[in-house]
Design an enzyme around this catalytic site. Structure first.
Site, PDB file in Angstrom:
ATOM      1  N   HIS A 102       7.606 -12.924  -6.358  1.00 50.98           N
ATOM      2  CA  HIS A 102       6.712 -14.063  -6.632  1.00 50.98           C
ATOM      3  C   HIS A 102       6.724 -14.470  -8.109  1.00 50.98           C
ATOM      4  O   HIS A 102       5.695 -14.882  -8.654  1.00 50.98           O
ATOM      5  CB  HIS A 102       5.276 -13.741  -6.209  1.00 50.98           C
ATOM      6  N   ASN A 175       0.587 -15.507   2.798  1.00 54.86           N
ATOM      7  CA  ASN A 175       1.905 -16.115   2.808  1.00 54.86           C
ATOM      8  C   ASN A 175       1.828 -17.353   3.677  1.00 54.86           C
ATOM      9  O   ASN A 175       0.839 -17.563   4.375  1.00 54.86           O
ATOM     10  CB  ASN A 175       2.954 -15.139   3.383  1.00 54.86           C
TER      11      ASN A 175
HETATM   12  C1  HEM Z   1       3.940  -4.367   2.104  1.00 54.81           C
HETATM   13  C2  HEM Z   1       3.410  -4.156   0.995  1.00 54.81           C
HETATM   14  C3  HEM Z   1       3.404  -5.130  -0.170  1.00 54.81           C
HETATM   15  C4  HEM Z   1       3.662  -4.748  -1.417  1.00 54.81           C
HETATM   16  C5  HEM Z   1       4.024  -3.336  -1.899  1.00 54.81           C
HETATM   17  C6  HEM Z   1       3.522  -5.918  -2.256  1.00 54.81           C
HETATM   18  C7  HEM Z   1       3.727  -5.921  -3.625  1.00 54.81           C
HETATM   19  C8  HEM Z   1       3.573  -7.010  -4.443  1.00 54.81           C
HETATM   20  C9  HEM Z   1       3.846  -7.014  -5.855  1.00 54.81           C
HETATM   21  C10 HEM Z   1       4.367  -5.819  -6.643  1.00 54.81           C
HETATM   22  C11 HEM Z   1       3.555  -8.237  -6.315  1.00 54.81           C
HETATM   23  C12 HEM Z   1       3.704  -8.738  -7.747  1.00 54.81           C
HETATM   24  C13 HEM Z   1       2.416  -8.518  -8.485  1.00 54.81           C
HETATM   25  C14 HEM Z   1       2.553  -8.837  -9.966  1.00 54.81           C
HETATM   26  O1  HEM Z   1       3.644  -8.750 -10.537  1.00 54.81           O
HETATM   27  O2  HEM Z   1       1.544  -9.215 -10.583  1.00 54.81           O
HETATM   28  C15 HEM Z   1       3.097  -9.017  -5.206  1.00 54.81           C
HETATM   29  C16 HEM Z   1       2.704 -10.312  -5.284  1.00 54.81           C
HETATM   30  C17 HEM Z   1       2.251 -11.052  -4.209  1.00 54.81           C
HETATM   31  N1  HEM Z   1       2.153 -10.631  -2.912  1.00 54.81           N
HETATM   32 FE1  HEM Z   1       2.653  -8.827  -2.213  1.00 54.81          FE
HETATM   33  N2  HEM Z   1       3.188  -7.007  -1.505  1.00 54.81           N
HETATM   34  C18 HEM Z   1       3.103  -6.575  -0.208  1.00 54.81           C
HETATM   35  C19 HEM Z   1       2.783  -7.345   0.880  1.00 54.81           C
HETATM   36  C20 HEM Z   1       2.297  -8.644   0.796  1.00 54.81           C
HETATM   37  C21 HEM Z   1       1.781  -9.397   1.922  1.00 54.81           C
HETATM   38  C22 HEM Z   1       1.668  -8.883   3.361  1.00 54.81           C
HETATM   39  C23 HEM Z   1       1.401 -10.607   1.436  1.00 54.81           C
HETATM   40  C24 HEM Z   1       0.777 -11.747   2.183  1.00 54.81           C
HETATM   41  C25 HEM Z   1      -0.375 -11.558   2.818  1.00 54.81           C
HETATM   42  C26 HEM Z   1       1.673 -10.612   0.021  1.00 54.81           C
HETATM   43  C27 HEM Z   1       1.424 -11.670  -0.819  1.00 54.81           C
HETATM   44  C28 HEM Z   1       1.665 -11.668  -2.174  1.00 54.81           C
HETATM   45  C29 HEM Z   1       1.431 -12.819  -3.033  1.00 54.81           C
HETATM   46  C30 HEM Z   1       0.863 -14.168  -2.615  1.00 54.81           C
HETATM   47  C31 HEM Z   1       1.804 -12.428  -4.315  1.00 54.81           C
HETATM   48  C32 HEM Z   1       1.781 -13.291  -5.564  1.00 54.81           C
HETATM   49  C33 HEM Z   1       0.395 -13.230  -6.161  1.00 54.81           C
HETATM   50  C34 HEM Z   1       0.217 -14.244  -7.310  1.00 54.81           C
HETATM   51  O3  HEM Z   1       0.685 -15.386  -7.206  1.00 54.81           O
HETATM   52  O4  HEM Z   1      -0.408 -13.873  -8.297  1.00 54.81           O
HETATM   53  N3  HEM Z   1       2.220  -9.423  -0.333  1.00 54.81           N
HETATM   54  N4  HEM Z   1       3.107  -8.248  -4.060  1.00 54.81           N
END
Ligand code: HEM
Length: 345
Positions: A102, A175
């Protein structure tokens, strides 16, 4: 011009009694001079009355951040100089490393207005007080590409919303697809490594369709549901304001009596769900890599504010036990025929 006075004392400025403001800059009472000169000829800053004093990042008032401590006149900088170490360490970290997922995103400020109270299900005021307007920040993102990548590749889109509620900040990520690739978070690093560029060549960027990804998918049957959604037109949104959002996970709401209800969150765009054609997507990526960012900026500037309905699917533990699937498994969705959406704001 600063007032300079020669001084025989190495630290002739007045020591502050107590900083009146913490963090970054402090002011303190000193009515003497603005600078004095130390033994080595260096200037020492002394804040005059009402002026902001020079401080470390922790708010500690200091006289000088231009001359490091040395063992002697000739040199040998001393590591015990914590002001030097803090300044250099801060400088070395001025660029925050790019996020692994992201990284490419676009956001806007807005608000959430509750139209339907969930008082029977929760004690959270943001979901109880009808008419309550809560400021928020929403960020939309691609998953695979780097910060400078194009807006339009075939990819899931992140839907990150921060509600600034009166009871504290509430972060809700989603998402634009209602299911996820994996059932166990421990596979996430492997999934993302497979999605990102091939390790030996650094390409393709911002594109999931390549060997490492298909290797991962072929060995992970639980991913097939998500792959079907990924290969649909949803991953080619026409505009950020024409995407549906899904919280994916089931959350629990707890009411005043301590009773719990499961909830899934949904965002539905007022403009409807619309996508580009694959050919359009390919051309846009070349002609205007900032297509989505530009479109959102232009729309907001012109007063065409994007809008979503915020909806919930509510169900009890007893209902969940009757589902022919595990609703806590992120590769499954709850059909709307089974649990209809209720728009709440
Ligand atoms: C399966 C486990 C998951 C892990 C380990 C994970 C991990 C991460 C990580 C490491 C980031 C970056 C955070 C940063 O750099 O500040 C992130 C961002 C994000 N994740 Fe996940 N994620 C997972 C599942 C999901 C799921 C299921 C969704 C949707 C419901 C999701 C939606 C997002 C979104 C929208 C962002 C961006 C947030 C922003 O714009 O600040 N993630 N995720």
């Amino acid at each position: 011009m600063p007032k300079i006075e020669e001084s025989s004392e190495s630290q002739s400025h007045q020591t502050p009694e107590s900083p009146t403001q913490l963090g970054g800059a402090s002011s303190y009472d000193s009515d003497v001079k603005e600078y004095s000169v130390g033994e080595g000829g260096e200037w020492h800053h002394c804040a005059a009355q009402g002026e902001l004093a020079l401080t470390t990042n922790q708010g500690l008032v200091i006289a000088d951040n231009q001359n490091s401590l040395r063992a002697n006149i000739a040199g040998t900088t001393l590591l015990e100089d914590f002001i030097l170490r803090e300044k250099i360490t801060h400088f070395d970290h001025e660029r925050i490393p790019e996020r692994i997922v992201h990284a490419r995103g676009t956001g806007a400020h807005g608000y959430f207005e509750l139209t339907h109270s969930l008082e029977a299900y929760t004690t959270a005021k943001i979901l109880i007080e009808v008419g309550e307007v809560t400021p928020l920040f929403a960020r939309f993102s691609t998953v695979a590409g780097g910060a400078g990548s194009a807006d339009t590749p075939r990819d899931a889109r992140g839907f990150a919303v921060k509600f600034y509620t009166k009871q504290g900040n509430w972060d809700l990520v989603g998402n634009n697809i209602p299911v996820f690739f994996i059932q166990d978070a421990i596979k996430f690093p492997d999934l993302v490594h497979a999605i990102k560029m091939e390790p030996d060549r650094g390409f393709p960027q911002a594109a999931t369709a390549h060997d490492t990804f298909w290797d991962f998918i072929s060995l992970t049957p639980e991913s097939m549901h998500m792959v079907m959604w990924i290969m649909s037109d949803r991953t080619l949104p026409r505009s950020l304001s024409m995407m549906e959002g899904f919280g994916i996970h089931s959350f629990r709401l707890i009411n005043g009596a301590g009773e719990s209800t499961f909830v899934k969150f949904h965002w539905r765009p007022k403009l409807g769900l619309q996508s580009t054609l694959w050919d359009e997507t390919m051309k846009l990526a070349g002609a205007d890599p900032d297509f989505h960012r530009r479109e959102l900026f232009d729309a907001i500037s012109a007063g065409h504010f994007p809008e979503w309905e915020f909806a919930v699917q509510l169900f009890t533990e007893e209902q969940a036990a009757q589902f022919p699937f595990d609703h806590l498994d992120a590769t499954k969705l709850i059909p709307e025929e089974l649990v209809p959406l209720q728009v709440i704001g």
